[in-house]
Design a protein around this motif. Structure first.
Motif, PDB file in Angstrom:
ATOM      1  N   ASN A  49       0.761  -1.211   0.160  1.00 28.60           N
ATOM      2  CA  ASN A  49      -0.144   0.116   0.167  1.00 28.60           C
ATOM      3  C   ASN A  49       1.308   0.993   0.173  1.00 28.60           C
ATOM      4  OD1 ASN A  49      -2.335  -1.251  -0.035  1.00 28.60           O
ATOM      5  ND2 ASN A  49      -2.780  -1.243   2.505  1.00 28.60           N
ATOM      6  N   ALA A  50       2.168   1.486   0.539  1.00 24.49           N
ATOM      7  CA  ALA A  50       3.095   2.552   0.824  1.00 24.49           C
ATOM      8  C   ALA A  50       3.568   2.842  -0.423  1.00 24.49           C
ATOM      9  CB  ALA A  50       3.775   2.282   2.518  1.00 24.49           C
ATOM     10  N   GLN A  51       3.508   1.771  -0.656  1.00 22.48           N
ATOM     11  CA  GLN A  51       4.921   1.454  -2.005  1.00 22.48           C
ATOM     12  C   GLN A  51       3.498   2.462  -3.411  1.00 22.48           C
ATOM     13  OE1 GLN A  51       6.689  -2.093  -3.192  1.00 22.48           O
ATOM     14  NE2 GLN A  51       6.998  -2.437  -1.341  1.00 22.48           N
ATOM     15  N   ALA A  52       3.037   2.198  -3.405  1.00 25.80           N
ATOM     16  CA  ALA A  52       1.664   2.452  -4.424  1.00 25.80           C
ATOM     17  C   ALA A  52       1.420   3.731  -4.643  1.00 25.80           C
ATOM     18  CB  ALA A  52       0.454   1.294  -4.524  1.00 25.80           C
ATOM     19  N   LEU A  53       1.023   4.307  -3.030  1.00 25.20           N
ATOM     20  CA  LEU A  53       0.697   5.237  -2.821  1.00 25.20           C
ATOM     21  C   LEU A  53       1.991   6.644  -3.075  1.00 25.20           C
ATOM     22  CD1 LEU A  53      -0.860   5.677   0.672  1.00 25.20           C
ATOM     23  CD2 LEU A  53      -1.989   5.666  -1.731  1.00 25.20           C
ATOM     24  N   ASP A  54       2.411   5.622  -3.153  1.00 27.34           N
ATOM     25  CA  ASP A  54       3.938   6.181  -2.966  1.00 27.34           C
ATOM     26  C   ASP A  54       4.150   6.686  -4.699  1.00 27.34           C
ATOM     27  OD1 ASP A  54       6.970   7.757  -2.852  1.00 27.34           O
ATOM     28  OD2 ASP A  54       7.772   5.654  -2.499  1.00 27.34           O
ATOM     29  N   LYS A  55       4.704   4.956  -5.304  1.00 23.44           N
ATOM     30  CA  LYS A  55       4.135   5.761  -6.649  1.00 23.44           C
ATOM     31  C   LYS A  55       3.416   6.613  -7.461  1.00 23.44           C
ATOM     32  CE  LYS A  55       4.426   3.600 -10.807  1.00 23.44           C
ATOM     33  NZ  LYS A  55       3.212   1.540 -11.853  1.00 23.44           N
ATOM     34  N   LEU A  56       1.709   6.856  -6.913  1.00 22.98           N
ATOM     35  CA  LEU A  56       1.371   7.734  -7.212  1.00 22.98           C
ATOM     36  C   LEU A  56       1.772   8.677  -6.999  1.00 22.98           C
ATOM     37  CD1 LEU A  56      -2.178   6.031  -6.705  1.00 22.98           C
ATOM     38  CD2 LEU A  56      -1.266   5.945  -8.611  1.00 22.98           C
ATOM     39  N   ASN A  57       2.414   9.398  -5.238  1.00 28.07           N
ATOM     40  CA  ASN A  57       2.674  11.075  -5.304  1.00 28.07           C
ATOM     41  C   ASN A  57       4.418  11.204  -6.249  1.00 28.07           C
ATOM     42  OD1 ASN A  57       2.463  12.428  -3.087  1.00 28.07           O
ATOM     43  ND2 ASN A  57       4.332  11.744  -2.431  1.00 28.07           N
ATOM     44  N   GLN A  58       4.786  10.564  -6.397  1.00 31.07           N
ATOM     45  CA  GLN A  58       6.206  10.902  -7.976  1.00 31.07           C
ATOM     46  C   GLN A  58       4.640  11.263  -9.197  1.00 31.07           C
ATOM     47  OE1 GLN A  58       9.343   8.718  -7.458  1.00 31.07           O
ATOM     48  NE2 GLN A  58       8.453   7.005  -5.989  1.00 31.07           N
ATOM     49  N   GLN A  59       4.336  10.484  -9.498  1.00 30.86           N
ATOM     50  CA  GLN A  59       3.820  10.504 -10.823  1.00 30.86           C
ATOM     51  C   GLN A  59       3.031  12.068 -10.649  1.00 30.86           C
ATOM     52  OE1 GLN A  59       1.353   7.664 -11.423  1.00 30.86           O
ATOM     53  NE2 GLN A  59       2.608   5.916 -12.060  1.00 30.86           N
ATOM     54  N   ALA A  60       2.401  12.943  -9.402  1.00 36.49           N
ATOM     55  CA  ALA A  60       1.765  13.815  -9.582  1.00 36.49           C
ATOM     56  C   ALA A  60       3.008  15.073  -9.552  1.00 36.49           C
ATOM     57  CB  ALA A  60       1.237  14.526  -8.722  1.00 36.49           C
ATOM     58  N   GLY A  61       4.225  14.326  -9.339  1.00 39.45           N
ATOM     59  CA  GLY A  61       5.247  15.481  -9.343  1.00 39.45           C
ATOM     60  C   GLY A  61       5.888  16.184  -8.133  1.00 39.45           C
ATOM     61  N   ASN A  62       5.427  14.963  -6.862  1.00 41.74           N
ATOM     62  CA  ASN A  62       6.263  15.169  -4.771  1.00 41.74           C
ATOM     63  C   ASN A  62       6.996  14.229  -5.390  1.00 41.74           C
ATOM     64  OD1 ASN A  62       3.807  16.990  -4.331  1.00 41.74           O
ATOM     65  ND2 ASN A  62       2.771  15.214  -4.858  1.00 41.74           N
ATOM     66  N   PRO A  63       7.939  14.878  -4.141  1.00 45.26           N
ATOM     67  CA  PRO A  63       9.385  14.123  -3.967  1.00 45.26           C
ATOM     68  C   PRO A  63       8.829  12.474  -3.727  1.00 45.26           C
ATOM     69  CG  PRO A  63       9.378  16.081  -2.936  1.00 45.26           C
ATOM     70  CD  PRO A  63       7.908  15.591  -3.453  1.00 45.26           C
ATOM     71  N   SER A  64      10.088  11.624  -3.585  1.00 44.48           N
ATOM     72  CA  SER A  64       9.772  10.167  -3.119  1.00 44.48           C
ATOM     73  C   SER A  64       9.659  10.052  -1.364  1.00 44.48           C
ATOM     74  CB  SER A  64       9.850   9.319  -3.569  1.00 44.48           C
ATOM     75  OG  SER A  64      11.458   9.497  -3.025  1.00 44.48           O
ATOM     76  N   ASN A  65       8.810   9.014  -1.079  1.00 40.36           N
ATOM     77  CA  ASN A  65       8.862   8.838   0.426  1.00 40.36           C
ATOM     78  C   ASN A  65      10.970   9.280   0.946  1.00 40.36           C
ATOM     79  OD1 ASN A  65       6.347   8.477   0.079  1.00 40.36           O
ATOM     80  ND2 ASN A  65       6.667   6.717   1.094  1.00 40.36           N
TER      81      ASN A  65
END
Length: 230
Positions: A49-65
């Motif tokens: 779950n954390a990895q999936a959210l991290d991927k979506l977050n990066q696709q939105a242009g945000n820093p990785s975890n």
């Protein structure tokens, strides 16, 4: 004293602090030199779950975890340099918990969350707790906030988007920059009785004890020295 003078929110300037800061003042996690803050990682912090959210977050242009953790580590020295801590420095201590972040996000898993809070208070002996940065957030969960109150842990980023009445119940340990007004519908909060809700928001903003006062001398206790609008 040290403060961000360019900010319109900065307190009025006062003379630079010098003298004895009182050491721990009897408060866990505080010494004459340090303020210990635990960085809690839940048991599923690296799970699917954390990895999936991290991927979506990066696709939105945000820093990785991982990058967010690097940013946090870079900001702590800046904070220590620019804010008046009366001779102390904030020290981060990593803590790998047994609580499950996915369960806690659904207001479940409080037993494991409280086990983490107990260990942080008794073993790490931290003054406060933040969550390991993930998806642009370091907010802790509602179950952990309940436990923080029980074990006397300061949460600068407490459970987000809960009604103000919940923060009043957790006072003075749990703080949050995001909360619902007292007039929010109780039907969205299953654990809150509708009869406990006021019919209108309070006329003034709630006040809570501040941890550090902006004054020329340190507080006698870091936890109860002044009040400010929350």
């Amino acid at each position: 004293m040290r403060q961000l003078q360019f900010s319109q929110y900065a307190a009025p300037c006062v003379a630079a602090y010098s003298g004895n800061n009182g050491g721990s003042n009897g408060v866990r996690g505080i010494t004459g030199d340090t303020i210990t803050i635990a960085v809690r990682a839940t048991s599923d912090a690296s799970g699917p779950n954390a990895q999936a959210l991290d991927k979506l977050n990066q696709q939105a242009g945000n820093p990785s975890n991982a990058e967010q953790r690097q940013i946090l580590d870079a900001l702590v020295p800046y904070f220590n340099k620019n804010f008046e801590l009366f001779g102390r420095q904030v020290k981060l201590v990593d803590f790998n918990g047994q609580g499950n972040g996915t369960s806690e996000a659904q207001s479940q898993g409080q037993d494991a969350a409280c086990a983490d809070a107990d260990a942080i208070a008794s073993s790490v002996k931290a003054f406060g707790v933040i969550e390991l940065p993930a998806s642009n957030s370091m907010y802790v969960s509602q179950p952990f906030a309940e436990c923080a109150k029980r074990y006397g842990l300061y949460l600068p980023l407490g459970a987000p988007y809960f009604p103000e009445l919940w923060y009043q119940r957790w006072d003075p340990y749990v703080w949050a920059g995001t909360h619902l007004s007292a007039s929010a519908s109780p039907t969205t909060w299953p654990n809150t009785s509708a009869s406990a809700w006021p019919t209108a928001p309070p006329s003034g903003r709630a006040t809570r004890p501040t941890r550090w006062r902006t004054a020329s001398s340190p507080p006698t206790s870091p936890t109860t020295t002044a009040t400010s609008a929350a």
